[in-house]
Each structure stands twice: as C-alpha cells, then as structure tokens.
Design a protein around this motif. Sequence first.
Motif, PDB file in Angstrom:
ATOM      1  N   GLY A 219       0.796  -1.103   0.006  1.00 19.75           N
ATOM      2  CA  GLY A 219      -0.100   0.171  -0.122  1.00 19.75           C
ATOM      3  C   GLY A 219       0.987   1.245  -0.012  1.00 19.75           C
ATOM      4  O   GLY A 219       0.341   2.213  -0.596  1.00 19.75           O
ATOM      5  N   ALA A 220       1.930   1.337   0.582  1.00 20.49           N
ATOM      6  CA  ALA A 220       2.971   2.469   0.658  1.00 20.49           C
ATOM      7  C   ALA A 220       3.341   2.743  -0.798  1.00 20.49           C
ATOM      8  O   ALA A 220       3.203   3.868  -1.022  1.00 20.49           O
ATOM      9  CB  ALA A 220       4.160   2.037   1.513  1.00 20.49           C
ATOM     10  N   LEU A 221       3.630   1.574  -1.341  1.00 20.09           N
ATOM     11  CA  LEU A 221       4.224   1.790  -2.908  1.00 20.09           C
ATOM     12  C   LEU A 221       2.902   2.545  -3.460  1.00 20.09           C
ATOM     13  O   LEU A 221       3.126   3.281  -4.460  1.00 20.09           O
ATOM     14  CB  LEU A 221       4.629   0.694  -3.413  1.00 20.09           C
ATOM     15  CG  LEU A 221       5.942  -0.044  -2.861  1.00 20.09           C
ATOM     16  CD1 LEU A 221       6.349  -1.606  -3.473  1.00 20.09           C
ATOM     17  CD2 LEU A 221       7.067   0.793  -3.057  1.00 20.09           C
ATOM     18  N   ALA A 222       1.670   2.037  -3.212  1.00 22.62           N
ATOM     19  CA  ALA A 222       0.677   2.399  -4.184  1.00 22.62           C
ATOM     20  C   ALA A 222       0.377   3.862  -4.047  1.00 22.62           C
ATOM     21  O   ALA A 222      -0.289   4.597  -4.748  1.00 22.62           O
ATOM     22  CB  ALA A 222      -0.555   1.567  -3.782  1.00 22.62           C
ATOM     23  N   VAL A 223       0.625   4.446  -2.644  1.00 19.67           N
ATOM     24  CA  VAL A 223       0.456   5.845  -2.429  1.00 19.67           C
ATOM     25  C   VAL A 223       1.381   6.533  -3.262  1.00 19.67           C
ATOM     26  O   VAL A 223       0.873   7.687  -3.989  1.00 19.67           O
ATOM     27  CB  VAL A 223       0.680   6.328  -0.923  1.00 19.67           C
ATOM     28  CG1 VAL A 223       0.689   7.514  -0.930  1.00 19.67           C
ATOM     29  CG2 VAL A 223      -0.194   5.607   0.101  1.00 19.67           C
TER      30      VAL A 223
END
Length: 571
Positions: free
Chosen positions: A428-432
């Motif tokens: 999810g952090a990469l998705a941000v």
Amino acid sequence: MASSALYHRPRPCSHRGETAEAAVSPVSAAPAGAPSALRGQLARAAALLAMATVLSRLLGLVREIVTAALFGASNAKAAYVIGYYLPFFIQRLLLGGTLSIVFIPTITAYLARGDRRETVRVTAILFNLVLLLGVGMVLAGQVLAPVLVPVAAPGFQAQPGLVPLAVALMRIIFVAMLFLALAVFATGFLQAHQRFTVPALAPLLFNVVIILGTLWLGPRVGIHGLAVAWVLGTAAQFLVQLPAMARCGFRWRPLLDLRHPAVRQLGRLAAPAMLGLAIVEINAYVARFFASFLPVQPGVNAVAVLDYAYEVMQAPVGIIAISIATALFPTLARQAAARDRGALAATTALGLRMTLLLMLPVAALLLALAPQVVRVLFERGEFTPAATAAVAAALRGYAVGMSAVGAYYVVTRAFYALHDMATPVRVGALAVLLNAVLNAALMRVLGATGIALAASLVNLTNVALLLWLLRARLGTLEGRRTASSLLRGAGAATAAALLAAAVAVTMAGPAGEGPVGALLVLATSGGVGVVAYLGAAWVLRLEELRQVPALLRGGRPGRLEARLTGNSDVC
C-alpha cells in the motif's frame, strides 16, 4: 497478534457510509471446538450482519441521492467533502479504525478469564480513554481547522469563500467523529460479548437519521444542515447501543489507568494497525488533494464529482465483494490455523473467482451505462445535466479498476488469516507513491476522469503485487483455472455490456427525455445485460457462480468448507 478476530481488514479506501460496522465475522469468533448449536447461532448472526451491511449500503446510496438533489456537485458539496474527510481520517487513525481492529481481542481476553469485575474495570478504563481522546480531537479540530483545510485542498484557495466554508463544516464534523468513535467502541464491546444484532442494525439508524436530518435541515440552513445531520446520525448510532451494552454489564465509572496492562496491550496492538490505516486512508485521500486544483465549471466541482462517482462504485463493491470476503474469512482462518496451505490456496482462489465473476459484469455494465445510471440516481434538483456528464465520465474511470477493488478484499483476507498485516501495508505504501504520480499526470489530460482512472490503475497494480506475493507464499493460486474463468467471464461481461449499450441507444429517443423515460431505458438495458451475462455464464459453464448463494447463506461450516475445497471428508 494471536486471535483471528484481530485480523479484520482495514478498508482500502475511506467511505462515508462507513460507520461502526462489524469488526469481526461472527463465525470466526467461535472456537474451533465450539458446539454445533453455538456455531449455528453465530452463522445466523453472520447472515444477519451480511443483510444489514447490504441494507446499510443501499441506505448510504439513498443518502447520496438526497444530498445530490439538495446540493448537486457544487462548490458547497466540495467544501463538505474536504470538511468531512480530514476529521474522518484523524478519527479513524487515532480511534475508530484502530479500535475496530484491536479492541475485540483485548476485551475478549479478559472475558475468557471469567473475572467479571476486572472486565468491567477494563471496559470503563478503555471507554474513558476513548472519550478523552475523542474530546481532545474535537477541541484540537476547532483550533486547527483553518490550518488543515488549505493543506488538504490547496486548490480551494483560488475559489473565494470556499476555504472558510470548508473550515466551518470541518468544525461541525469533528463533533460527529467523537460520537462515531464511541459507536465503534460500543460495537466492539457488544461483539466481544457475542451480541451481533444491535451492532448490525445501528448503522441503519445512522443512515436513516442522516437522510431525515438532511431533508429537514438542508433546505433551511444549506450545506451546514448536512454536517449537523451527521452529528445527529453518529450520536444516534452510539446511543442506540447503550441499552444493549448495559445488559452485557457495561457500567460507566470514573476510572483511568494508563499503566493498566490492557491499555498497554492496546497500545502495542494499535501501532501496526495505525500504520496500516494511515497508508489506506492517505491513498484514498490523494484524489481529493489533486482534484482541488482542477478548474471549477458552473455547478460542477471536481472534488464533488469524484465523490459521487466513488460512492456509486463502492455500492456494488460493498454488497458483493465484502460479503464474499466476510463469508470466506472464517474458513480461511481455520485453514491457516491448521497450516493447510493447499486448502487455503484453493479457498482463496475460489473466492477470487467468485468475486471477479460477479464484479466483472457490474463493471462492464457501468462502463456501458454510466450516463444512464448517474442520471437516474442523481439528476434532479440542484444536480444538473453537466454534473451528470462529469460524474458519468469519472464513474467510467473508477469502473476500470472496480474488479480489482473487489479482489483486494479477498486477497487481504488471506494475508490476515496468515497473521500477516505487514505485506498489504508495504504494498500500500508503494501504491500511495504511484497514485500521486498518476494523478498528477492524468489530471492534466483528462481532468477528474484522469484522477479516477489513476485510482483504477493503482488498484490493479496493488492487487497484482499482492497476488504475486501470496502465490509465492502459498505455492499456487490455481492460476490456470482462475485465468480460464476470468477470460470466459470477461468475454461474457463484454458481450452483455455491448448488448446493453445497444439497447440503451435504441431506446433513448422513443423513451423520451423525462425521468420516467430514463428509468425505463436503464431498467430495460440493464436487465437485458444481466440476462445476457447469466445466459453466457451458463453456456460457458462458469460453475463458481452457482456456489455463491451457498457461501453467503452460511450453512454448516464443515459442509461449506468441503464445498469450498472439494474435500468430501470434511463434515
């Protein structure tokens, strides 16, 4: 994190229909060796919860219809969206969202010891802690609102009067967030005591109060009435649960002990939960941030446009994907606890196929009939034809990745069953980061539609990475079988959408321009599309669709597990 009840998913995107929903599937709360009567009782509770969730989603859509008629996609609605989301983010991060994940296992541990007096004491301490933190959040919100709005929506500063309006609305909504946190606490307390009916029905009251409050206050005090209705709705959702809490032994006492082991345990569990929620909520908020920079057309603000489109997209996701994922989770948790990776992989793969084969036709029909859907739902009162066109375009952007949003719920349930919350957080952090880059690029070309399309591309990437990681961990996700079902389902959905679009175009003139004609076109073309998909699914032998009703009905867990895994020895 030892209890499977702990691994309730953080939502992948914030949603204004989100209230103190169930934090745990009732069936998963039953011990593995529980008597069949108890497990049957909890299965019925799970069915009630699923039904209440569907009704709550539908009422949430009615709430949006009322809001659209009164305020359209105007600057006032956009100010409300920003005024709502920041308090919601703070509340969910510090209180409500974290509580929904970690409170039940904490209080359940004390209940299991049989020490009623200590359980009452712990509950009072935790309630007072939530109350004090909530009051502090409200007071801080009143002071910091003028600072938070320009940070959250810097583009609003180009519109005269928009920032002060969002500040005023934010101050009201912060009060609602206090009651929402208390409602989440009440829901967790009752579920820890195996009481599921009142927590399942409370969100329905929440939505009804907001709808009635908006209808009464909106015409009299404008958009401020919607914010006040939210305060009334969240207060009602909390207060309606108090009698049930009292019957379960809740007694308020002026106790606060920050050194109590329960408080320390809650703090330890809350840290990773807060990190996961922060990633999820920031990712959901990126679109609002970038949309505030887009130019405003008469009666059409991009922030409001995206909000309406997102709500329409989330309705079928909540009804279909969340229901399937919730029904699957007890089986996934049992298989993970038994270290049966093969069965876990098979159940996850079947859940994915079920979800995708139901989400694909919905997404395809929304792509084909988006203008008709938006017109029937929203185009009345202050919601103009220009707003319909803008929301329909954004809805198509979201529909591209709708199936991925549904798949996310199933995939993350598998990780939570394995007691792994870290992997979805890291992805999810990469998705941000990807979300921010795509928003900045696509909004320059496609405006609000580009922001919605960026969200879809991020959702597709996010789920693809999670599937790759889960397959590496489990060894298989029945790739060939899943791909075959997906290709056949996509073909059937495409054919159904094309046929529905052709019917809509053919009927557009004869049906007339009025609301009755629009409803007739949507009902006929949508009905033709659904029948065409089901017929194609039968011809293409998409067997997974036949198993969905049995899964959602619950039934005996052992038989359901045998049906899911194909293991006839399970009883």
